[in-house]
Design a protein around this motif. Structure first.
Motif, short mmCIF file in Angstrom:
data_model
loop_
_atom_site.label_atom_id
_atom_site.label_comp_id
_atom_site.label_asym_id
_atom_site.label_seq_id
_atom_site.Cartn_x
_atom_site.Cartn_y
_atom_site.Cartn_z
N ALA A 198 -15.81 16.51 -35.34
CA ALA A 198 -15.62 17.32 -36.56
C ALA A 198 -16.97 17.75 -37.13
CB ALA A 198 -14.80 16.55 -37.59
N GLU A 199 -17.93 16.83 -37.19
CA GLU A 199 -19.28 17.17 -37.68
C GLU A 199 -19.93 18.21 -36.77
OE1 GLU A 199 -21.35 13.41 -37.76
OE2 GLU A 199 -20.07 12.63 -39.37
N ALA A 200 -19.76 18.04 -35.49
CA ALA A 200 -20.37 18.96 -34.53
C ALA A 200 -19.75 20.36 -34.65
CB ALA A 200 -20.19 18.43 -33.10
N GLU A 201 -18.44 20.41 -34.85
CA GLU A 201 -17.78 21.71 -35.03
C GLU A 201 -18.26 22.42 -36.29
OE1 GLU A 201 -13.41 21.98 -33.32
OE2 GLU A 201 -13.68 20.17 -34.55
N ALA A 236 -14.36 27.46 -29.67
CA ALA A 236 -13.23 26.99 -28.88
C ALA A 236 -13.50 25.65 -28.22
CB ALA A 236 -12.87 28.04 -27.82
N TRP A 237 -14.76 25.27 -28.12
CA TRP A 237 -15.10 24.02 -27.45
C TRP A 237 -14.43 22.80 -28.10
CZ3 TRP A 237 -17.52 19.82 -29.55
CH2 TRP A 237 -18.17 20.01 -30.77
N ILE A 286 -19.98 17.22 -26.63
CA ILE A 286 -20.57 17.03 -27.97
C ILE A 286 -21.93 17.72 -28.10
CG2 ILE A 286 -21.71 14.81 -27.47
CD1 ILE A 286 -19.76 15.67 -30.71
N GLY A 287 -22.59 17.98 -27.00
CA GLY A 287 -23.86 18.70 -27.04
C GLY A 287 -23.73 20.11 -27.57
N ARG A 288 -22.52 20.61 -27.63
CA ARG A 288 -22.28 21.95 -28.19
C ARG A 288 -22.61 21.96 -29.69
NH1 ARG A 288 -21.56 25.13 -23.95
NH2 ARG A 288 -20.06 24.39 -22.42
N GLY A 300 -7.81 23.96 -21.70
CA GLY A 300 -8.17 25.18 -22.40
C GLY A 300 -8.30 24.83 -23.88
N ALA A 301 -8.69 25.77 -24.68
CA ALA A 301 -8.84 25.50 -26.12
C ALA A 301 -7.49 25.32 -26.81
CB ALA A 301 -9.61 26.64 -26.79
N GLU A 302 -6.46 25.94 -26.25
CA GLU A 302 -5.14 25.89 -26.88
C GLU A 302 -4.19 24.91 -26.23
OE1 GLU A 302 -4.57 27.74 -29.63
OE2 GLU A 302 -6.64 28.44 -29.46
N GLY A 303 -4.54 24.41 -25.05
CA GLY A 303 -3.64 23.49 -24.36
C GLY A 303 -4.01 23.36 -22.90
#
Length: 190
Positions: free
Chosen positions: A15-18, A24-25, A59-61, A141-144
């Motif tokens: 959550a912090e990384a986002e 989408a990652w 998480i590197g994103r 994928g990002a959605e499923g």
């Protein structure tokens, strides 16, 4: 090189990384985590560990839109936090074999950083958690959940290539876990 946070801690880290680098990652990582948890449970592995490692593989994103840089950044970020096992997954998830040359994407880190990654990969034997997260990276994928071949074709469209060797290695991972679980992977993860 042991260690990873608990589930709540891993979810906080993502959550912090986002918040630092939305995209989408994050959804992809959550789908990979759920796939890893389900396959691990069916394979007699530690499902909680698999979920956490799947969640943290990208998480590197957190540190920006990067290609190979996300592998390097994720590895070092997890090490800084004392999570050696999670750091290993950040390193191994992008490689069908422990060789930097099989990476798909831009080499957007310095020559010295590339050499460091290659040295870390050199002689590394993948374990079932490395293999599992590599597989789940191809399913998520990002959605499923996605068909692996569709996901690899999507990566090929985005990056311009997808080496046959890596494609075949990913399909072998699918077969490996289907033998290990005695079930079709898609039945497990959907």
């Amino acid at each position: 090189m042991e260690g990873y946070p608990d589930r709540a801690g891993a979810e906080r880290l993502v959550a912090e990384a986002e918040a630092c680098n939305p995209g989408a990652w994050g959804g992809h990582s959550r789908v990979a985590a759920k796939c890893a948890e389900r396959i691990a449970a069916a394979a007699g592995m530690d499902a909680e560990k698999a979920y956490i490692l799947g969640l943290l593989h990208d998480i590197g994103r957190k540190f920006g839109v990067k290609h190979l840089g996300h592998v390097y950044d994720g590895y070092h970020y997890m090490l800084e936090l004392g999570y050696g096992t999670a750091a290993r997954i950040c390193l191994t998830h992008s490689f069908s074999r422990p060789d930097l040359r099989v990476y798909i994407g831009n080499f957007d880190i310095s020559e010295a950083q590339q050499q460091e990654l290659q040295q870390l990969l050199h002689g590394l034997e993948f374990d079932d958690y490395d293999r599992l997260i590599q597989l789940c990276d191809c399913l998520a994928g990002a959605e499923g959940v996605m068909d692996m071949e569709e996901r690899m074709a999507d990566v090929k469209r985005r990056y311009g290539s997808y080496p046959r060797e890596k494609w075949d290695a990913n399909m072998e991972l699918k077969r490996y876990f289907e033998e290990k679980t005695g079930k079709d992977i898609y039945e497990i993860v959907k």
